[in-house]
Design a protein around this motif. Structure first.
Motif, PDB file in Angstrom:
ATOM      1  N   GLN A  46    -102.057 -79.582  62.776  1.00 30.36           N
ATOM      2  CA  GLN A  46    -102.142 -79.033  64.124  1.00 30.36           C
ATOM      3  C   GLN A  46    -101.411 -79.881  65.164  1.00 30.36           C
ATOM      4  O   GLN A  46    -101.692 -79.784  66.349  1.00 30.36           O
ATOM      5  N   GLY A  47    -100.511 -80.727  64.719  1.00 31.04           N
ATOM      6  CA  GLY A  47     -99.729 -81.502  65.663  1.00 31.04           C
ATOM      7  C   GLY A  47    -100.227 -82.927  65.837  1.00 31.04           C
ATOM      8  O   GLY A  47    -101.286 -83.306  65.333  1.00 31.04           O
ATOM      9  N   PRO A  48     -99.480 -83.757  66.587  1.00 29.29           N
ATOM     10  CA  PRO A  48     -99.750 -85.198  66.679  1.00 29.29           C
ATOM     11  C   PRO A  48    -100.697 -85.610  67.798  1.00 29.29           C
ATOM     12  O   PRO A  48    -101.034 -86.790  67.902  1.00 29.29           O
ATOM     13  N   TYR A  49    -101.114 -84.669  68.655  1.00 28.17           N
ATOM     14  CA  TYR A  49    -101.897 -85.077  69.816  1.00 28.17           C
ATOM     15  C   TYR A  49    -103.237 -85.688  69.435  1.00 28.17           C
ATOM     16  O   TYR A  49    -103.820 -86.449  70.211  1.00 28.17           O
ATOM     17  N   ARG A  75     -89.232 -87.697  64.646  1.00 30.58           N
ATOM     18  CA  ARG A  75     -90.419 -87.248  63.908  1.00 30.58           C
ATOM     19  C   ARG A  75     -91.436 -86.633  64.864  1.00 30.58           C
ATOM     20  O   ARG A  75     -91.990 -85.561  64.597  1.00 30.58           O
ATOM     21  N   TYR A  76     -91.694 -87.299  65.969  1.00 29.43           N
ATOM     22  CA  TYR A  76     -92.669 -86.798  66.933  1.00 29.43           C
ATOM     23  C   TYR A  76     -92.228 -85.446  67.499  1.00 29.43           C
ATOM     24  O   TYR A  76     -93.049 -84.540  67.691  1.00 29.43           O
ATOM     25  N   GLY A  77     -90.934 -85.299  67.747  1.00 32.36           N
ATOM     26  CA  GLY A  77     -90.430 -84.023  68.243  1.00 32.36           C
ATOM     27  C   GLY A  77     -90.695 -82.888  67.284  1.00 32.36           C
ATOM     28  O   GLY A  77     -91.049 -81.773  67.688  1.00 32.36           O
ATOM     29  N   VAL A  78     -90.538 -83.151  65.989  1.00 35.05           N
ATOM     30  CA  VAL A  78     -90.822 -82.123  64.979  1.00 35.05           C
ATOM     31  C   VAL A  78     -92.324 -81.878  64.884  1.00 35.05           C
ATOM     32  O   VAL A  78     -92.783 -80.727  64.848  1.00 35.05           O
ATOM     33  N   GLU A  79     -93.109 -82.937  64.862  1.00 30.24           N
ATOM     34  CA  GLU A  79     -94.553 -82.791  64.692  1.00 30.24           C
ATOM     35  C   GLU A  79     -95.189 -81.997  65.823  1.00 30.24           C
ATOM     36  O   GLU A  79     -96.096 -81.191  65.599  1.00 30.24           O
ATOM     37  N   LYS A  94     -96.680 -84.367  77.721  1.00 31.09           N
ATOM     38  CA  LYS A  94     -97.772 -83.403  77.860  1.00 31.09           C
ATOM     39  C   LYS A  94     -97.740 -82.636  79.180  1.00 31.09           C
ATOM     40  O   LYS A  94     -98.087 -81.471  79.234  1.00 31.09           O
ATOM     41  N   ASP A  95     -97.382 -83.280  80.267  1.00 28.76           N
ATOM     42  CA  ASP A  95     -97.437 -82.644  81.577  1.00 28.76           C
ATOM     43  C   ASP A  95     -96.036 -82.383  82.124  1.00 28.76           C
ATOM     44  O   ASP A  95     -95.276 -83.316  82.376  1.00 28.76           O
ATOM     45  N   GLY A  96     -95.712 -81.114  82.283  1.00 25.64           N
ATOM     46  CA  GLY A  96     -94.454 -80.757  82.915  1.00 25.64           C
ATOM     47  C   GLY A  96     -93.213 -81.020  82.099  1.00 25.64           C
ATOM     48  O   GLY A  96     -92.118 -81.121  82.670  1.00 25.64           O
ATOM     49  N   TYR A  97     -93.345 -81.116  80.788  1.00 27.66           N
ATOM     50  CA  TYR A  97     -92.166 -81.450  79.984  1.00 27.66           C
ATOM     51  C   TYR A  97     -91.144 -80.318  79.982  1.00 27.66           C
ATOM     52  O   TYR A  97     -89.966 -80.553  79.781  1.00 27.66           O
ATOM     53  N   LYS A  98     -91.599 -79.101  80.210  1.00 22.24           N
ATOM     54  CA  LYS A  98     -90.665 -77.980  80.269  1.00 22.24           C
ATOM     55  C   LYS A  98     -89.739 -78.084  81.474  1.00 22.24           C
ATOM     56  O   LYS A  98     -88.669 -77.494  81.483  1.00 22.24           O
ATOM     57  N   ARG A  99     -90.158 -78.852  82.489  1.00 30.53           N
ATOM     58  CA  ARG A  99     -89.362 -78.968  83.707  1.00 30.53           C
ATOM     59  C   ARG A  99     -88.615 -80.295  83.809  1.00 30.53           C
ATOM     60  O   ARG A  99     -87.580 -80.358  84.464  1.00 30.53           O
ATOM     61  N   ALA A 100     -89.166 -81.333  83.201  1.00 35.04           N
ATOM     62  CA  ALA A 100     -88.541 -82.651  83.334  1.00 35.04           C
ATOM     63  C   ALA A 100     -88.595 -83.398  82.005  1.00 35.04           C
ATOM     64  O   ALA A 100     -89.313 -84.389  81.871  1.00 35.04           O
ATOM     65  N   GLU A 105     -98.204 -78.069  67.320  1.00 32.64           N
ATOM     66  CA  GLU A 105     -99.291 -77.940  68.284  1.00 32.64           C
ATOM     67  C   GLU A 105     -99.453 -76.469  68.672  1.00 32.64           C
ATOM     68  O   GLU A 105     -98.491 -75.828  69.105  1.00 32.64           O
ATOM     69  N   PRO A 106    -100.649 -75.899  68.551  1.00 33.29           N
ATOM     70  CA  PRO A 106    -100.857 -74.485  68.886  1.00 33.29           C
ATOM     71  C   PRO A 106    -100.465 -74.140  70.311  1.00 33.29           C
ATOM     72  O   PRO A 106    -100.078 -73.000  70.596  1.00 33.29           O
ATOM     73  N   THR A 107    -100.562 -75.100  71.235  1.00 29.30           N
ATOM     74  CA  THR A 107    -100.240 -74.812  72.635  1.00 29.30           C
ATOM     75  C   THR A 107     -98.749 -74.802  72.904  1.00 29.30           C
ATOM     76  O   THR A 107     -98.320 -74.421  74.006  1.00 29.30           O
ATOM     77  N   LEU A 108     -97.943 -75.237  71.929  1.00 31.03           N
ATOM     78  CA  LEU A 108     -96.494 -75.309  72.122  1.00 31.03           C
ATOM     79  C   LEU A 108     -95.803 -74.272  71.250  1.00 31.03           C
ATOM     80  O   LEU A 108     -94.972 -74.576  70.405  1.00 31.03           O
ATOM     81  N   SER A 109     -96.127 -73.019  71.471  1.00 28.82           N
ATOM     82  CA  SER A 109     -95.559 -71.937  70.670  1.00 28.82           C
ATOM     83  C   SER A 109     -94.283 -71.414  71.299  1.00 28.82           C
ATOM     84  O   SER A 109     -93.957 -71.719  72.443  1.00 28.82           O
ATOM     85  N   GLY A 110     -93.557 -70.603  70.537  1.00 29.76           N
ATOM     86  CA  GLY A 110     -92.374 -69.927  71.051  1.00 29.76           C
ATOM     87  C   GLY A 110     -91.063 -70.427  70.500  1.00 29.76           C
ATOM     88  O   GLY A 110     -90.035 -69.773  70.657  1.00 29.76           O
ATOM     89  N   GLY A 111     -91.060 -71.587  69.841  1.00 26.36           N
ATOM     90  CA  GLY A 111     -89.818 -72.122  69.310  1.00 26.36           C
ATOM     91  C   GLY A 111     -89.507 -71.610  67.919  1.00 26.36           C
ATOM     92  O   GLY A 111     -90.294 -70.876  67.306  1.00 26.36           O
ATOM     93  N   LEU A 112     -88.345 -71.985  67.417  1.00 24.62           N
ATOM     94  CA  LEU A 112     -87.970 -71.622  66.052  1.00 24.62           C
ATOM     95  C   LEU A 112     -88.854 -72.387  65.065  1.00 24.62           C
ATOM     96  O   LEU A 112     -89.224 -73.537  65.300  1.00 24.62           O
TER      97      LEU A 112
END
Length: 553
Positions: free
Chosen positions: A162-165, A133-137, A210-216, A141-148
């Protein structure tokens, strides 16, 4: 060299389209896993697989990814469902994290999934429905754009979310217990099992993203990101918490997977052609170009290492602006005078493409071949009686696009029409074809590859009236209330077999109005080293299945 398809993606079924970037290049070779095995021996566990890519980065955050369920991200992240690819067969949707492909309510508005027992993240944390659920929510988030974003238009009550944050959750996603998740939709949608195979439905632990999730990221698949060097190299190592007993689509044969980034495509090709050292256990993520095919054809050993989508894949098409060419008889006649053989020749001949006649592409379940507009010299007389004005043919300025545009323009000129080719940069093509008012072109060269294997993903983005302008990909600006209703009805059908028949009827119904001339299905080719095992490419998705590839000596 690519046929351009605008990469901007907007909310599906809410005025926008999400068709995948169609990277079709000329291709040749055998589309058989057995051929690869014959050339390189059986697959075994162990070793290092290298993937050569011109990309300078891979974003491992599933909220920001459009990765297919059989390529890079699927090595690290699992989803509720996934795709099963078998050489020469249609792709199937199968369970991944879930025990099945979902149970739908009688009204078609709710889908329930149960997670398999024993699922763990790479740190040993049990995967729960809250993680999904959290992954979908977080995709909201406006800062996490670009996905399907298919799910954003389909989930109920998402307005202004606007997301779960900020501590808010979607009430359209329920998690009654740690293993159950229920999605409430705003309309019946039979393809929902395909939608939950997109990256958004990978599990993400709250508070650790929130921090560096694109890398790790936290891994649920057989590999985790061990080293990340943007622009140079990403190394995946085994995730010891992954259990093969819960996963029957990922073989996870190599011990290590290394993505070599920022690679020059011609250099990568020459390395694989030479087939020495570590390159023997590598493949390229880039398509083999028409010029490179000549070198492969002259090298018998390399020819055995080429995998191709035998039936073709992405659709190359001529969109006819129906707001400017309003006469349906004229559009039908144009469909009959366009020389598709010349288009195929421009794309590298039969090794690179095959003539197209349907809007639903090869490899999509339920596709029924037909040809409503075979070549007919009498169509020239029809056009002669129409007195059409001079036509502007819009195309992106790549070599492949120009070759197709020139072939189309030549056949139309031979039929007595006045045609001017207008080559523009890809960004300009996007602005004029998908965002403008359609006043600057009469014809346009386009290409389309659906994001998931359903006729819905072929037809709705290209032909629903909601997809006209504002970033939508109805480039022919086709609007037909009867077709819109048929698309909605087929999309709502919860019986997959019955829906296939409906989509085939919609395909033919659209063709009666001839808003688009299907020109060619591109054949995608990929080259691999002699030490790579079980490497194959189907008609759809026309890309290698990273999940089953192994290496040998």
């Amino acid at each position: 060299m690519t046929l351009y398809h605008a990469p901007n993606r907007r909310t599906f079924l809410a005025g926008g389209s999400l068709g995948a970037l169609a990277l079709g290049l000329a291709a040749c070779g055998a589309n058989q896993r057995s051929a690869s095995r014959a050339a390189s021996g059986p697959a075994t566990a162990g070793g290092t697989l290298r993937i050569l890519s011109s990309a300078t980065d891979i974003n491992w955050d599933p909220a920001r990814s459009q990765s297919m369920p059989v390529t890079s991200l699927a090595l690290v992240h699992r989803r509720l469902t996934t795709w099963r690819l078998t050489p020469g067969q249609e792709v199937r949707v199968v369970p991944d994290l879930a025990t099945d492909t979902g149970t739908v309510s009688a009204d078609g508005l709710s889908w329930t999934f149960t997670l398999k027992p024993g699922l763990l993240l790479d740190d040993g944390t049990p995967i729960t429905s809250t993680h999904v659920r959290y992954g979908v929510e977080r995709t909201f988030e406006p800062t996490l754009s670009g996905g399907l974003t298919y799910h954003k238009a389909l989930l109920a009550r998402t307005e202004d979310y606007q997301g779960p944050y900020g501590g808010q959750h979607l009430d359209s996603i329920e998690t009654p217990d740690e293993s159950t998740i229920v999605f409430h939709l705003n309309r019946p949608f039979g393809d929902w099992p395909w939608i939950v195979a997109t990256p958004a439905f990978a599990p993400v632990p709250p508070g650790e993203d929130k921090d560096g999730y694109k890398r790790a990221p936290k891994a649920s698949g057989p590999y985790k990101v061990a080293e990340y060097h943007q622009g140079a190299r990403i190394t995946l190592a085994r995730n010891e918490r992954w259990s093969p007993s819960t996963d029957d689509v990922r073989l996870a044969l190599p011990d290590t997977v290394v993505f070599e980034l920022g690679q020059d495509e011609s250099t990568s090709f020459q390395r694989l052609l030479a087939d020495s050292g570590d390159d023997r256990r590598a493949f390229s993520a880039e398509l083999v170009s028409a010029a490179q095919l000549a070198q492969v054809s002259a090298n018998p050993a390399a020819k055995d290492r080429l995998a191709t989508s035998a039936e073709g894949g992405p659709l190359t098409y001529l969109a006819i602006n129906t707001q400017r060419v309003t006469d349906v008889e004229a559009r039908r006649a144009i469909s009959q005078v366009v020389d598709k053989a010349a288009v195929v020749a421009a794309l590298g001949g039969e090794l690179g493409a095959m003539a197209a006649s349907t809007y639903i592409t090869p490899g999509i379940p339920g596709r029924e071949p037909y040809d409503l507009y075979p070549a007919d010299p009498q169509a020239r007389q029809v056009l002669a009686g129409k007195n059409l004005p001079a036509l502007t043919l819009l195309t992106a300025s790549s070599k492949a696009n120009l070759a197709v545009a020139e072939a189309v323009a030549q056949s139309l000129k031979e039929a007595g029409l006045r045609v001017t080719i207008d080559p523009v940069e890809p960004e300009v093509w996007t602005e004029r074809a998908t965002q403008g008012d359609g006043s600057t072109y009469d014809l346009a060269i386009g290409s389309w590859n659906p994001d998931y294997p359903s006729a819905n993903a072929n037809l709705q983005p290209l032909f629903a009236s909601t997809e006209i302008g504002q970033g939508g990909h109805n480039v022919s600006r086709y609007a037909n209330g009867e077709v819109d209703a048929a698309i909605r009805e087929a999309a709502a059908n919860l019986d997959p077999e019955a829906a296939k028949a409906q989509w085939a009827e919609v395909d033919r119904r659209i063709a009666q109005d001839a808003p688009v001339v299907p020109l060619a299905y591109r054949r995608n080719s990929f080259l691999h080293g002699s030490g790579v095992r079980d490497f194959f490419v189907n008609a759809y998705p026309s890309y290698p299945n990273y999940l089953v590839v192994g290496v040998g000596a």
